[in-house]
Design an enzyme around this catalytic site. Structure first.
Site, short mmCIF file in Angstrom:
data_model
loop_
_atom_site.label_atom_id
_atom_site.label_comp_id
_atom_site.label_asym_id
_atom_site.label_seq_id
_atom_site.Cartn_x
_atom_site.Cartn_y
_atom_site.Cartn_z
N LYS A 33 -12.28 -2.00 6.11
CA LYS A 33 -11.43 -2.01 7.56
C LYS A 33 -12.62 -2.43 8.49
CE LYS A 33 -8.78 -2.57 3.49
NZ LYS A 33 -7.91 -2.05 2.35
N TRP A 64 1.02 -1.00 -0.04
CA TRP A 64 0.03 0.03 0.34
C TRP A 64 0.54 1.74 -0.11
CZ3 TRP A 64 -4.40 -0.10 -1.77
CH2 TRP A 64 -5.22 -1.25 -2.29
N ASP A 124 -1.58 7.04 5.88
CA ASP A 124 -2.66 5.89 5.54
C ASP A 124 -2.48 5.06 6.79
OD1 ASP A 124 -4.41 3.96 4.47
OD2 ASP A 124 -2.76 3.81 3.16
C1 LIG Z 1 -7.70 -0.61 1.65
C2 LIG Z 1 -6.57 -0.29 1.52
C3 LIG Z 1 -6.33 1.31 1.04
C4 LIG Z 1 -6.76 1.36 -0.21
O1 LIG Z 1 -8.26 1.12 -0.06
P1 LIG Z 1 -9.82 1.64 -0.81
O2 LIG Z 1 -10.74 2.10 -0.46
O3 LIG Z 1 -9.59 0.10 -2.39
O4 LIG Z 1 -9.45 2.68 -1.95
C5 LIG Z 1 -5.02 1.67 1.00
N1 LIG Z 1 -4.56 2.01 1.93
C6 LIG Z 1 -4.28 0.90 2.70
C7 LIG Z 1 -3.71 0.36 4.35
C8 LIG Z 1 -5.48 -0.57 2.74
O5 LIG Z 1 -5.11 -1.70 3.53
#
Ligand SMILES: *Cc1c(COP(=O)(O)O)cnc(C)c1O
Length: 361
Positions: free
Chosen positions: A197, A102, A173
């Site tokens: 999540k 990511w 993030d």
């Molecule tokens: C799932 C995830 C994303 C991407 O999220 P989307 O909603 O699919 O754009 C970005 N960063 C991390 C750490 C993730 O787990």
């Protein structure tokens, strides 16, 4: 019917109590004669839902008054573009720590807007992956911001301390570990996360942004990604994902009822300790992340004999243990154990793993 425990990495399971409440309220929300997803985002009733959710998130993470909480579209990846557009000018440099898929994705998107410099990452020592010590990162004091991903969902790598960037604004993030542990929001310029999540349904992202970051956006920034515009309109510049926002609000209430983030952090620690111990104590399984970087949320593990992977997946699924297949980049298995996963689910998984090892070892 056997109880199902869903270990999906995302969209992930939501708390059972929340799902039951949403089901009860689905068709006739609070006597309104319609669903919350069928009413105007500008109605008094929905504005109350939105304000309560925002207030409760502020309370859960102790977000200081000089930060805005935004509910936006575009998931986690939307913020890969929003961050450079809001925080930098073309030609600026940003520091990126790359510890997994990511944070790597964030670099390639940021590259479209500025010079994204990879300042550090992971190293493998004796087959075990760890995040490089901070003194080995090549931080740039003149960077517009420092970006990192405190929990790499795919690789199961978590960073437990906030880096010291000598005043360079920190962007995190937190898509897969937001609300899983207490954090000091005041150390960050921007915290963002896709909701699917640990917060609610997909399609929503939450951005916690310091007031000083609200008026720096480039002119070409799309309005729906512009922090200042979103904040000025209380996240209703365009129609927000109302149902996802409502459901996130139910999750926040559920967390407060549990005792807040400190309490859920204890539970997450207990759940992940149990699972890592089970893996470490059985030669049949292995996790290859250094102790200090093991994720409490995503636990990847490999079978000593990968030829048994397919059988493991087939039998675990039949036992009600869903979605244990590892990400294709990593292979093996991955158990995502976010806030909503009860400890009973982790115990059921361990019982299955021990039994499977006994029968096939
Ligand atoms: C799932 C995830 C994303 C991407 O999220 P989307 O909603 O699919 O754009 C970005 N960063 C991390 C750490 C993730 O787990």
């Amino acid at each position: 019917m056997t109880v199902t425990y869903n270990f999906s990495a995302g969209p992930a399971m939501l708390p059972t109590d929340v799902m039951l409440r949403a089901q009860q309220e689905f068709i006739n929300w609070q006597g309104q004669g319609c669903s919350v997803m069928e009413m105007s985002h500008r109605s008094k009733a929905f504005i109350e839902v939105a304000e309560r959710a925002t207030h409760n998130l502020r309370k859960l993470l102790a977000v200081p008054d000089d930060y805005q909480i935004l509910f936006t579209h575009g998931g986690g990846r939307g913020q890969f573009s929003a961050v450079p557009l809001n925080l930098s000018a073309a030609g600026d440099h940003a520091d990126h720590l790359v510890t997994g898929s990511w944070s790597k994705g964030a670099v390639s998107e940021a590259q479209n807007y500025l010079q994204a410099d990879v300042v550090g990452g992971v190293e493998v020592v004796d087959g075990i992956t760890q995040v490089q010590a901070q003194q080995n990162w090549k931080l740039n004091d003149k960077a517009s911001y420092f970006h990192y991903c405190p929990n790499e969902t795919v690789e199961g790598i978590e960073i437990n301390t906030v880096p010291d960037t000598n005043g360079v604004p920190i962007v995190a993030d937190m898509s897969s570990n937001i609300l899983s542990r207490t954090i000091d929001v005041s150390k960050f310029a921007v915290i963002y996360g896709g909701a699917q999540k640990n917060i609610g349904p997909s399609g929503l992202s939450v951005v916690i942004v310091h007031n000083s970051m609200l008026d720096k956006a480039r002119v070409e920034t799309p309005s729906i990604l512009n922090y200042g515009i979103i904040a000025k309109h209380d996240s209703m510049y365009n129609t927000p994902p109302t149902f996802a926002w409502y459901l996130a609000g139910l999750v926040f209430e559920w967390l407060l009822d549990l005792g807040g983030v400190a309490e859920v952090e204890k539970r997450n620690q207990a759940k992940s300790d149990l699972l890592y111990n089970a893996i470490d104590n059985n030669d049949f399984y292995a996790n290859r992340v250094a102790l200090q970087n093991r994720s409490r949320m995503n636990v990847p593990f490999h079978l000593a004999n990968p030829e048994l992977d397919a059988l493991f997946l087939k039998e675990s699924e039949a036992a009600g243990l869903k979605a244990l297949k590892g990400h294709r980049i990593v292979g093996g298995m991955r158990a995502s154990i976010y806030n909503a996963m009860p400890i009973e689910g982790v115990k059921a998984l361990i019982e299955f793993m021990n039994d499977f090892a006994k029968r096939n070892g």
